[in-house]
Design an enzyme around this catalytic site. Structure first.
Site, PDB file in Angstrom:
ATOM      1  CG  HIS A  17     108.072  93.190  20.025  1.00  0.00           C
ATOM      2  ND1 HIS A  17     108.222  93.950  21.151  1.00  0.00           N
ATOM      3  CD2 HIS A  17     106.797  92.715  20.074  1.00  0.00           C
ATOM      4  CE1 HIS A  17     107.104  93.937  21.855  1.00  0.00           C
ATOM      5  NE2 HIS A  17     106.219  93.189  21.237  1.00  0.00           N
ATOM      6  CE  LYS A  41      97.517  96.148  25.429  1.00  0.00           C
ATOM      7  NZ  LYS A  41      98.699  95.348  25.252  1.00  0.00           N
ATOM      8  NE  ARG A  90     104.230  86.269  23.564  1.00  0.00           N
ATOM      9  CZ  ARG A  90     103.836  87.387  24.150  1.00  0.00           C
ATOM     10  NH1 ARG A  90     104.655  88.038  24.921  1.00  0.00           N
ATOM     11  NH2 ARG A  90     102.622  87.861  23.951  1.00  0.00           N
ATOM     12  CB  SER A 128     105.968  94.934  26.367  1.00  0.00           C
ATOM     13  OG  SER A 128     106.354  94.895  25.018  1.00  0.00           O
TER      14      SER A 128
HETATM   15  P1  ADP Z   1      99.734  93.866  21.229  1.00  0.00           P
HETATM   16  O1  ADP Z   1      99.191  94.816  22.230  1.00  0.00           O
HETATM   17  O2  ADP Z   1      99.182  94.028  19.843  1.00  0.00           O
HETATM   18  O3  ADP Z   1      99.741  92.419  21.661  1.00  0.00           O
HETATM   19  P2  ADP Z   1     102.598  93.754  21.598  1.00  0.00           P
HETATM   20  O4  ADP Z   1     103.590  94.852  21.412  1.00  0.00           O
HETATM   21  O5  ADP Z   1     102.467  93.170  22.952  1.00  0.00           O
HETATM   22  O6  ADP Z   1     101.246  94.354  21.061  1.00  0.00           O
HETATM   23  O7  ADP Z   1     102.912  92.570  20.595  1.00  0.00           O
HETATM   24  C1  ADP Z   1     102.961  92.776  19.201  1.00  0.00           C
HETATM   25  C2  ADP Z   1     103.085  91.418  18.522  1.00  0.00           C
HETATM   26  O8  ADP Z   1     104.314  90.808  18.890  1.00  0.00           O
HETATM   27  C3  ADP Z   1     101.979  90.431  18.911  1.00  0.00           C
HETATM   28  O9  ADP Z   1     101.648  89.669  17.776  1.00  0.00           O
HETATM   29  C4  ADP Z   1     102.648  89.560  19.944  1.00  0.00           C
HETATM   30  O10 ADP Z   1     102.079  88.267  20.003  1.00  0.00           O
HETATM   31  C5  ADP Z   1     104.065  89.510  19.377  1.00  0.00           C
HETATM   32  N1  ADP Z   1     105.042  89.174  20.401  1.00  0.00           N
HETATM   33  C6  ADP Z   1     105.191  89.733  21.634  1.00  0.00           C
HETATM   34  N2  ADP Z   1     106.188  89.143  22.307  1.00  0.00           N
HETATM   35  C7  ADP Z   1     106.704  88.178  21.494  1.00  0.00           C
HETATM   36  C8  ADP Z   1     107.758  87.197  21.611  1.00  0.00           C
HETATM   37  N3  ADP Z   1     108.483  87.072  22.721  1.00  0.00           N
HETATM   38  N4  ADP Z   1     107.993  86.396  20.558  1.00  0.00           N
HETATM   39  C9  ADP Z   1     107.228  86.495  19.446  1.00  0.00           C
HETATM   40  N5  ADP Z   1     106.226  87.370  19.263  1.00  0.00           N
HETATM   41  C10 ADP Z   1     105.970  88.205  20.270  1.00  0.00           C
END
Ligand code: ADP
Length: 174
Positions: A17, A41, A90, A128
Site C-alpha cells: 500500500h 468485512k 498485483r 493485509s
Molecule cells: P480493499 O478492501 O479496497 O481491497 P485493501 O486495503 O485490501 O482494500 O487494498 C487497497 C488497495 O491497495 C487495493 O487497490 C489493492 O488492490 C491495493 N493493494 C493491496 N495490496 C497491494 C500490493 N501488495 N501491491 C499493490 N497494491 C496493493
C-alpha cells in the site's frame, strides 16, 4: 489542481500500500488516503486504529492526507472534489475485480477516473490478510510492514488471544 483518492481497508496498511501511495502522490497535487470507516468485512483493527496507523506512516509527507469515510467511494471522491481514484494491481485476479469495480464506479460517476498502478515486484504477494495470518501465527512480518504497524498488530493479537476468530488460518498454517 488534481486531487486523488486512494481508498482501501488498510487492515493493516503494509509496504505494498505504502509503495502505491508514494508513487500515486507524485502524479497528483494532493492524495487523500481514504480508510473505509464502516467495513462490511470482519476487520481486525478498528477504523480508528487503521486510520491512526496510516496517519503515522505518512505524517512527514505533506502531499498525502489521511481520512476515514463511509458509503460509496465515488460519492466520497465527489464530495471532496477528487477527479481520480487510485487502486493497486498485483495479479490477474486483482485485475478482474478492479476492472468490474472501475466499470461500476464509472457508471455511477463518470467524472471520477480510476487509475490502477501495478505493484512493485517485491510486493506482489503482499496482502493485509497474509500479514494478519503470519502475525497471528507468530511469524516475522518486519519486511512487510513498518515497525509501528508490527507493534500494533502484536498488541492487538495478544489482546484477542490464541483462539480468536477474526484471523482465520487459511493457507500458511499447513
Ligand atoms: P480493499 O478492501 O479496497 O481491497 P485493501 O486495503 O485490501 O482494500 O487494498 C487497497 C488497495 O491497495 C487495493 O487497490 C489493492 O488492490 C491495493 N493493494 C493491496 N495490496 C497491494 C500490493 N501488495 N501491491 C499493490 N497494491 C496493493
Amino acid at each position: 489542481m488534481i486531487k486523488a483518492v486512494f481508498p482501501g481497508s488498510f487492515d493493516p496498511i503494509h509496504n505494498g500500500h505504502i509503495d502505491i501511495a508514494n508513487r500515486a502522490s507524485k502524479l497528483v497535487d494532493e492524495l487523500v488516503i481514504a480508510v473505509y470507516d464502516k467495513p462490511l468485512k470482519n476487520f481486525l483493527l478498528s477504523p480508528e486504529e487503521r486510520i491512526s496507523l496510516v496517519q503515522s506512516v505518512f505524517e512527514e509527507n505533506p502531499r498525502i492526507k489521511v481520512t476515514g469515510y463511509s458509503g460509496l467511494t465515488v460519492n466520497y471522491c465527489e464530495s471532496i472534489g477528487a477527479q481520480v481514484m487510485f487502486r493497486g494491481l498485483r495479479v490477474f485476479s486483482d485485475f478482474e475485480y478492479e476492472f468490474r469495480m472501475a466499470l461500476a464506479n464509472h457508471r455511477l460517476t463518470p467524472n471520477v477516473e480510476v487509475v490502477a498502478l501495478i505493484t512493485s515486484e517485491e510486493h506482489t504477494f503482499l496482502s493485509s490478510s497474509t500479514v494478519r495470518e503470519i502475525a497471528s501465527l507468530g511469524g516475522d512480518i518486519s519486511t512487510m510492514v513498518p515497525p509501528i504497524v508490527e507493534k500494533m498488530l502484536k498488541k492487538k493479537l495478544s489482546s484477542l488471544g490464541e483462539n480468536n476468530v477474526i484471523v482465520p488460518g487459511q493457507a500458511l498454517r499447513d
